[in-house]
Design an enzyme around this catalytic site. Structure first.
Site, PDB file in Angstrom:
ATOM      1  N   ASP A  23       0.835  -1.202   0.000  1.00  0.00           N
ATOM      2  CA  ASP A  23       0.000   0.000   0.000  1.00  0.00           C
ATOM      3  C   ASP A  23       0.873   1.257   0.000  1.00  0.00           C
ATOM      4  OD1 ASP A  23      -1.791   2.021   0.511  1.00  0.00           O
ATOM      5  OD2 ASP A  23      -2.489   1.201   2.422  1.00  0.00           O
ATOM      6  N   GLY A  45      -9.830   3.517  -6.112  1.00  0.00           N
ATOM      7  CA  GLY A  45      -8.468   3.005  -6.272  1.00  0.00           C
ATOM      8  C   GLY A  45      -7.468   3.675  -5.346  1.00  0.00           C
ATOM      9  N   VAL A  46      -6.281   3.921  -5.870  1.00  0.00           N
ATOM     10  CA  VAL A  46      -5.217   4.500  -5.048  1.00  0.00           C
ATOM     11  C   VAL A  46      -5.555   5.939  -4.650  1.00  0.00           C
ATOM     12  CG1 VAL A  46      -3.729   5.280  -6.970  1.00  0.00           C
ATOM     13  CG2 VAL A  46      -2.706   4.593  -4.804  1.00  0.00           C
ATOM     14  N   ASP A  47      -6.292   6.641  -5.503  1.00  0.00           N
ATOM     15  CA  ASP A  47      -6.737   8.011  -5.214  1.00  0.00           C
ATOM     16  C   ASP A  47      -7.597   8.029  -3.946  1.00  0.00           C
ATOM     17  OD1 ASP A  47      -7.253  10.705  -5.563  1.00  0.00           O
ATOM     18  OD2 ASP A  47      -8.474  10.468  -7.370  1.00  0.00           O
ATOM     19  N   SER A 130      -2.785   4.387 -14.207  1.00  0.00           N
ATOM     20  CA  SER A 130      -3.726   4.030 -15.289  1.00  0.00           C
ATOM     21  C   SER A 130      -4.054   2.544 -15.403  1.00  0.00           C
ATOM     22  CB  SER A 130      -3.239   4.522 -16.672  1.00  0.00           C
ATOM     23  OG  SER A 130      -3.448   5.904 -16.824  1.00  0.00           O
ATOM     24  N   THR A 131      -3.412   1.679 -14.595  1.00  0.00           N
ATOM     25  CA  THR A 131      -3.627   0.238 -14.813  1.00  0.00           C
ATOM     26  C   THR A 131      -4.809  -0.335 -14.029  1.00  0.00           C
ATOM     27  OG1 THR A 131      -2.094  -0.461 -13.062  1.00  0.00           O
ATOM     28  CG2 THR A 131      -1.170  -0.115 -15.268  1.00  0.00           C
TER      29      THR A 131
HETATM   30  N1  AR6 Z   1      -1.247   1.405  -3.126  1.00  0.00           N
HETATM   31  C1  AR6 Z   1      -0.616   1.154  -4.301  1.00  0.00           C
HETATM   32  N2  AR6 Z   1      -1.272   0.875  -5.451  1.00  0.00           N
HETATM   33  C2  AR6 Z   1      -2.626   0.829  -5.402  1.00  0.00           C
HETATM   34  C3  AR6 Z   1      -3.368   1.092  -4.225  1.00  0.00           C
HETATM   35  C4  AR6 Z   1      -2.617   1.395  -3.051  1.00  0.00           C
HETATM   36  N3  AR6 Z   1      -3.230   1.658  -1.876  1.00  0.00           N
HETATM   37  N4  AR6 Z   1      -4.686   0.979  -4.521  1.00  0.00           N
HETATM   38  C5  AR6 Z   1      -4.779   0.647  -5.816  1.00  0.00           C
HETATM   39  N5  AR6 Z   1      -3.536   0.546  -6.357  1.00  0.00           N
HETATM   40  P1  AR6 Z   1      -6.321   3.058 -10.009  1.00  0.00           P
HETATM   41  P2  AR6 Z   1      -6.089   4.514 -12.565  1.00  0.00           P
HETATM   42  C6  AR6 Z   1      -3.127   0.220  -7.734  1.00  0.00           C
HETATM   43  O1  AR6 Z   1      -7.627   2.463 -10.405  1.00  0.00           O
HETATM   44  O2  AR6 Z   1      -6.198   3.254 -13.327  1.00  0.00           O
HETATM   45  C7  AR6 Z   1      -9.646   6.719  -9.502  1.00  0.00           C
HETATM   46  O3  AR6 Z   1     -11.025   6.665  -9.273  1.00  0.00           O
HETATM   47  C8  AR6 Z   1      -4.117  -0.523  -8.598  1.00  0.00           C
HETATM   48  O4  AR6 Z   1      -4.081  -1.913  -8.305  1.00  0.00           O
HETATM   49  O5  AR6 Z   1      -6.160   3.546  -8.633  1.00  0.00           O
HETATM   50  O6  AR6 Z   1      -5.020   5.497 -12.928  1.00  0.00           O
HETATM   51  C9  AR6 Z   1      -9.167   8.111  -9.872  1.00  0.00           C
HETATM   52  O7  AR6 Z   1      -9.900   9.112  -9.215  1.00  0.00           O
HETATM   53  C10 AR6 Z   1      -3.558  -0.215  -9.971  1.00  0.00           C
HETATM   54  O8  AR6 Z   1      -2.463  -1.090 -10.269  1.00  0.00           O
HETATM   55  O9  AR6 Z   1      -5.921   4.309 -10.966  1.00  0.00           O
HETATM   56  C11 AR6 Z   1      -9.390   8.132 -11.349  1.00  0.00           C
HETATM   57  O10 AR6 Z   1     -10.719   8.471 -11.657  1.00  0.00           O
HETATM   58  C12 AR6 Z   1      -2.996   1.205  -9.823  1.00  0.00           C
HETATM   59  O11 AR6 Z   1      -2.938   1.443  -8.414  1.00  0.00           O
HETATM   60  C13 AR6 Z   1      -9.111   6.723 -11.784  1.00  0.00           C
HETATM   61  O12 AR6 Z   1      -9.365   5.910 -10.643  1.00  0.00           O
HETATM   62  C14 AR6 Z   1      -3.833   2.281 -10.477  1.00  0.00           C
HETATM   63  O13 AR6 Z   1      -5.206   1.969 -10.306  1.00  0.00           O
HETATM   64  C15 AR6 Z   1      -7.667   6.531 -12.191  1.00  0.00           C
HETATM   65  O14 AR6 Z   1      -7.502   5.225 -12.670  1.00  0.00           O
END
Ligand code: AR6
Length: 186
Positions: A23, A45-47, A130-131
């Site tokens: 995390d 997600g991470v956001d 983005s993944t």
């Molecule tokens: N620590 C590290 N990596 C993480 C965590 C964490 N706590 N949580 C998720 N990931 P995503 P995107 C990984 O969906 O594709 C949001 O709603 C996850 O497994 O967070 O860029 C934003 O507001 C994946 O590998 O971001 C945007 O609207 C990576 O982080 C949209 O999602 C990115 O997944 C952005 O989508």
């Protein structure tokens, strides 16, 4: 939530490149990168994890930033996070690869490193931008992430001393490790 652990590490010039699994909100670094959206007002997600861990003051600061274009990045404080700063980067939504997605994803990494260098931040951690929700193919994204970071480290003298790819699954960590090996630095 998973305490990050090291999967692989390699020195590239003066920078230590680290692949960690866990995390990103737990990392005690100068800045973590957020995979944000153009509103910068939070999401899933991470956001979502970053905003939850940082607390409401992060959203207040983000509101004043007026959003962010895809491929660009903006910096805030980290508030309750162990990280001192958050660099919010907006990755591209994958839509087949014909809409400049590769270049826009590379720009996220480049612009985040430029911001970290500008603020003299010595350690920087990236999620796999983005993944997740944005559906960028993970292997392709890992090659762009690692390739862009390696070329930025080589091109600038002020790059952070430590750059972490903080992956959220073993599969993602292995893709980043394999990409580093393929680039001849792993
Ligand atoms: N620590 C590290 N990596 C993480 C965590 C964490 N706590 N949580 C998720 N990931 P995503 P995107 C990984 O969906 O594709 C949001 O709603 C996850 O497994 O967070 O860029 C934003 O507001 C994946 O590998 O971001 C945007 O609207 C990576 O982080 C949209 O999602 C990115 O997944 C952005 O989508």
């Amino acid at each position: 939530m998973k305490e990050p652990r090291r999967i692989h590490a390699i020195e590239v010039g003066p920078t230590l490149l680290d692949i960690m699994l866990g995390d990103i909100t737990r990392l005690d670094v100068h800045a973590i990168v957020n995979a944000a959206n153009r509103s910068l007002l939070g999401g899933g997600g991470v956001d979502g994890a970053i905003h939850r861990a940082a607390g409401p003051d992060l959203l207040t600061e983000c509101r004043a930033l007026g959003g962010c274009e895809t491929g660009e990045a903006k910096i805030t404080a980290g508030y309750r996070l162990p990280a001192r700063h958050v660099i919010h980067a907006v990755g591209p939504v994958w839509s087949g690869g014909e809409r400049n997605e590769d270049q826009l994803l590379a720009a996220c990494y480049r612009n985040a490193i430029a911001l970290a260098a500008h603020h003299s931040l010595a350690s920087l951690a990236f999620p796999a931008i983005s993944t997740g929700v944005y559906a960028f193919p993970p292997e392709r994204a890992s090659r762009i992430a690692t390739g862009t970071v390696i070329s930025e480290i080589s091109a600038r003298k002020d790059a952070p001393e430590r750059i972490i790819f903080c992956c959220f699954s073993e599969a993602s960590a292995h893709l980043h490790r394999d990409a580093l090996i393929d680039f001849g630095v792993g």
